[in-house]
Design an enzyme around this catalytic site. Sequence first.
Site, PDB file in Angstrom:
ATOM      1  CE1 TYR A  80     -16.609  39.714 -51.216  1.00 58.60           C
ATOM      2  CE2 TYR A  80     -14.801  40.405 -52.640  1.00 58.60           C
ATOM      3  CZ  TYR A  80     -15.529  39.409 -52.025  1.00 58.60           C
ATOM      4  OH  TYR A  80     -15.180  38.096 -52.221  1.00 58.60           O
ATOM      5  CG  PHE A  83      -6.447  39.060 -45.267  1.00 64.53           C
ATOM      6  CD1 PHE A  83      -7.826  39.081 -45.195  1.00 64.53           C
ATOM      7  CD2 PHE A  83      -5.756  40.266 -45.263  1.00 64.53           C
ATOM      8  CE1 PHE A  83      -8.518  40.287 -45.103  1.00 64.53           C
ATOM      9  CE2 PHE A  83      -6.426  41.473 -45.190  1.00 64.53           C
ATOM     10  CZ  PHE A  83      -7.803  41.479 -45.108  1.00 64.53           C
TER      11      PHE A  83
END
Length: 446
Positions: free
Chosen positions: A153, A446
């Site tokens: 990322y 999450f």
Amino acid sequence: MNHLDERYEIRHFAPALDGDGADAATAGWLASVQLAFHEKRFATPARESAATRRIIDDRRELTGVYERAAADRPVQDVALGADHPVGTFTSFTKTLDVGGGVLLDAHLISDVTVRPSHRRRGILRAMMVDNLGRAAEAGLAIAALTASEATIYRRFGFGAATHVRSVRVQSDHPAHLLSVPAGNVELADPSRLGESARRVFETFHASTPGSIDRHAREWGRLLTGKSDETEPQPDARSEAEPDPGLRAAIHTSPGGEVDGYVTYVVEERGDVSSLTVVDLVAVTPDAYLGLWELLLSIDLVTEVVWRTAPLDDPLHHALADSRRRRVTEENDLVWLRILDPVVALEARPYSVEDTLTLEVTDSLHLADGVLRVETRAGSATVTRQPEGTPADLEMDVAVLGSLYLGGTDPVTLGAAGLVHERTDRALLRLRALFAQDRQVYGITRF
């Protein structure tokens, strides 16, 4: 038109129920996520329905990349159907504590997958660029994710901003603390813990820079010790019966308020009886040490394992024999991506008064530019400067994401060649500017 446009299409939709389970679009999306993360398929429609209710409760938007039908690409009967996306992505909004009790809306990204047979075709980039662009247009200043791999990322502007440690503490004989925590600890019924746990976490979240508010699926897992695929849970507000092996304890202050709790399981592994902490949240040092004192006094346990300990753990210093506590791993947890640097930098508090100019580069052109950060009385005024204005420091947007909360030392990143100092002592000044009054720490996945 690029290859992705020709062969694939991106669809955004809200999760929905249909009868006893998810509707076709949601069911196909969930199945693709389970396949990518090697999760068990839902055994019953009720379990699928419970999982869908939780993502509805979080107001998530689901994104799927679907392969277009074409005459030269016949699909075999045994292949996954057209309702199973080859790429998945979900996003929703929760608050991030940026320090000083300021809770900033953050754009959370999760369930990012690309089917192995469709890799290297621009699917991940298409989903990410599309999603971040729409989040920025919606006025969100920061995006966040937790990453299964550390190399994916950064190219999209995310930098690791919070970290946790896995620890093992030997407990085959009583452990002694150098101080006596105030308050009381009592064992608790896990099935009745929900309301108190949420109150404690709310206080922890509002006082801990780096904390992200919990979502429905995380609460379901932590309060029951069960995952979506192993047990249905009616919804985020109605708790299911916890796993029979789950245990709990609470800490109360001298005034009688619940200010900490822990849930745990005990497992036998050969000659080792291991107590694994499922969730531990404390809002005071006394609550934290008091809960640990209990965990280390439980009979028939040889070690206590916790996978989300803070980097600077008070327990290490509180133990009379600190060598009983071993760090077994250190990992990044939350990665941040600045979408609007002016709003993001003005939202957080500052501990010193200074003025620094930062030049930020961003390959997606969402947060690039020269920024003048002037801090007075604990807050900042951030203004964009003309291109070419001399800067004190130069960095990529991913580096700004790592630095933003104050949990990563800019001097260290300067030594790593990631922050370039253009005026004398600028890195030291940035360290002082971004310092928090409490340790940067978060425990929400999450």
